[in-house]
Enzyme design. Structure first.
Site, short mmCIF file in Angstrom:
data_model
loop_
_atom_site.label_atom_id
_atom_site.label_comp_id
_atom_site.label_asym_id
_atom_site.label_seq_id
_atom_site.Cartn_x
_atom_site.Cartn_y
_atom_site.Cartn_z
CD GLU A 155 -2.75 1.14 2.53
OE1 GLU A 155 -3.62 2.02 2.63
OE2 GLU A 155 -2.61 0.22 3.36
CD GLU A 256 -8.07 2.01 5.35
OE1 GLU A 256 -7.62 0.95 5.78
OE2 GLU A 256 -7.43 2.77 4.59
#
Length: 273
Positions: A155, A256
């Site tokens: 990520e 998220e």
């Protein structure tokens, strides 16, 4: 196309955090979701007691939701840390100790995506030394993920909020993905495309999608500014997700984002019924 055509899952480490961990899967199910993801839930314990793992597994199964994403141990998250795998000494050792535990837990719930957060630069340590350690640990993580039939996610975070993390652009994350795949020959390292982080970096999101959709294993969203629900900021998230779908991405989209000053259950009014 549009939001109604996406497969959304809820990140239970940022939404429903007003509830105890074991109550969150059922709350997500009650809100209409069939899938969830998690940061490593035990920030102080890379190898928690089996009873704790069993209790979370039971909570997820009893709620009838699918676990679709799980972080490996990443230190104090949320908090000052941004991962553990590039941190020499105790943190790297904790990451390695966690690998089989996290992979086995994921396998027990049919979860096929494991996220490995890189970590911050450490003062007084040569960045090249950290990067060498990181590659060693990512190779171990990729092999552990492969053992349980999962992909390894890399990520990119964002520089304003994570100034000491070196993985703060899509091209840098892709560079790490390619290095891991070259080192293992497994091909199971993939890009975690978090549109909020990339937008905070000022990246050209349509270009990122065009270039890297094929190497993307998971997508996460929040609006910008504020990291709130879609519609609370100015990101054209619906259009970006449509572009991703047209580029061939068929995976989950993790929610998220922060619910704001309201219960998490009320933070989904942007979604089609």
């Amino acid at each position: 196309m549009g939001y109604s055509d996406q497969r959304f899952n809820v990140n239970l480490s940022i939404l429903f955090t007003e509830l105890p961990l074991l109550e969150r899967p059922a709350a997500a199910a009650k809100a209409g979701f069939g899938a969830v993801e998690l940061w490593w839930p035990w920030v102080d314990a890379p190898t928690p007691e089996q009873s704790e793992l069993d209790a979370l597994k039971k909570a997820i199964e009893d709620a009838g939701v699918q676990l679709v994403g799980l972080n490996f141990y990443a230190g104090q998250l949320p908090g000052p840390d941004r991962g553990a795998l590039s941190i020499p000494g105790e943190e790297s050792a904790k990451f390695r100790a966690n690998l089989a535990v996290a992979a086995d837990f994921a396998k027990s719930l049919g979860c096929t995506a494991l996220n490995a957060l890189y970590g911050n630069r450490v003062e007084g340590v040569d960045p090249a030394v950290q990067d060498e350690l990181a590659l060693e640990n990512l190779v171990l993580a990729a092999r552990e993920a492969d053992r349980v039939g999962a992909i390894l996610l890399i990520e990119a975070l964002n520089k304003p909020e994570s100034p000491r993390c070196p993985i703060v652009s899509a091209p840098k994350a892709i560079e790490i993905v390619d290095k891991v795949n070259a080192a293992t020959g497994l091909g199971n390292a993939k890009f975690l495309m978090d549109l909020y982080h990339l937008s905070m970096n000022g990246e050209d999101l349509p270009s990122v999608i065009e270039q890297y959709a094929a190497k993307t294993g998971h997508v996460q969203i929040a609006d910008n500014p504020g990291r709130g629900a879609p519609g609370t900021g100015s990101l054209p998230l619906e259009g970006l997700l449509d572009q991703l779908a047209k580029a061939g991405y068929e995976g989950w989209v993790g929610l998220e984002y922060k619910p704001g000053d309201r219960p998490s259950a009320e933070a989904f009014d942007w979604l089609p019924a």
